[in-house]
Design a protein around this motif. Structure first.
Motif: not given
Length: 202
Positions: A20-35, A111-115, A145-151
């Motif tokens: 994935l080259m489109l998302v070059a600058c990801l902000q650190q996501p909030v970790h909402a995981s018990d894993a 890249d919103r709230k959930v990892t 949500l900003g990324c999408r594609s179709a085959r």
């Protein structure tokens, strides 16, 4: 929109992974995981196109004639397949991802709230490949949500399904909107999950 909405525990026939080259600058996501996320190592972001979606490696629609003139070989050396091609939300023709996604665990985010952890199970006897998201997360939670594609594939053996038939207006495609219909083509819309980690032992 021709997207099948999936929830954990349903069968998934098509999952794929690639750069994935489109998302070059990801902000650190909030970790909402018990894993236990300490069992994962961070990687360069990748994407998973989930049946329910690819950056700079792409070829702009207005350069399709140059791609054809080059024998279908893109500047970044991937080969265009006229019978099975991908388009992303900015109007870039993309290389085909590899199917299926190997079984295993992947740290994913939208890249919103959930990892959280995506578990891909081995193919069953029926050929389907099941998947699960940890912590009750949904596909929407971990979809970028900003990324999408179709085959796109030919609708019939006699149809010409070509990027030359794509309207060049309407890009980028709005989040939540369907990718464009192309005359002579069958279309499958995909959502995009960003893979940010693999098991430390991987």
């Amino acid at each position: 929109m021709n997207v099948r909405h999936l929830v954990p525990s349903l069968s998934l026939r098509l999952l794929s992974m690639g750069s994935l080259m489109l998302v070059a600058c990801l902000q650190q996501p909030v970790h909402a995981s018990d894993a236990d996320l300490s069992k994962f190592r961070r990687i360069e972001p990748q994407y998973i196109a989930a049946l329910g979606d690819p950056g700079p490696r792409g070829c702009k629609l207005d350069r399709y004639d140059q791609l054809k003139a080059a024998g279908g070989v893109a500047p970044s050396q991937w080969k265009f397949d006229a019978a099975d091609w991908w388009l992303e939300e900015h109007g870039l023709i993309m290389e085909k991802p590899t199917f299926p996604l190997p079984p295993g665990k992947y740290l994913v985010t939208g890249d919103r709230k959930v990892t959280t952890v995506l578990t891909i199970l081995p193919r069953g006897k029926d050929g389907n490949q099941r998947w699960e998201l940890a912590d009750g997360a949904t596909l929407y939670d971990v979809t970028h949500l900003g990324c999408r594609s179709a085959r796109y594939t030919p609708a019939t053996a006699n149809n010409s399904c070509s990027p030359a038939s794509v309207r060049t207006t309407g890009f980028p495609v709005n989040p939540g909107a369907a990718m464009p219909v192309v005359n002579g083509c069958r279309k499958q819309d995909y959502a995009v999950l960003i893979v940010v980690g693999l098991p430390a032992t991987h």
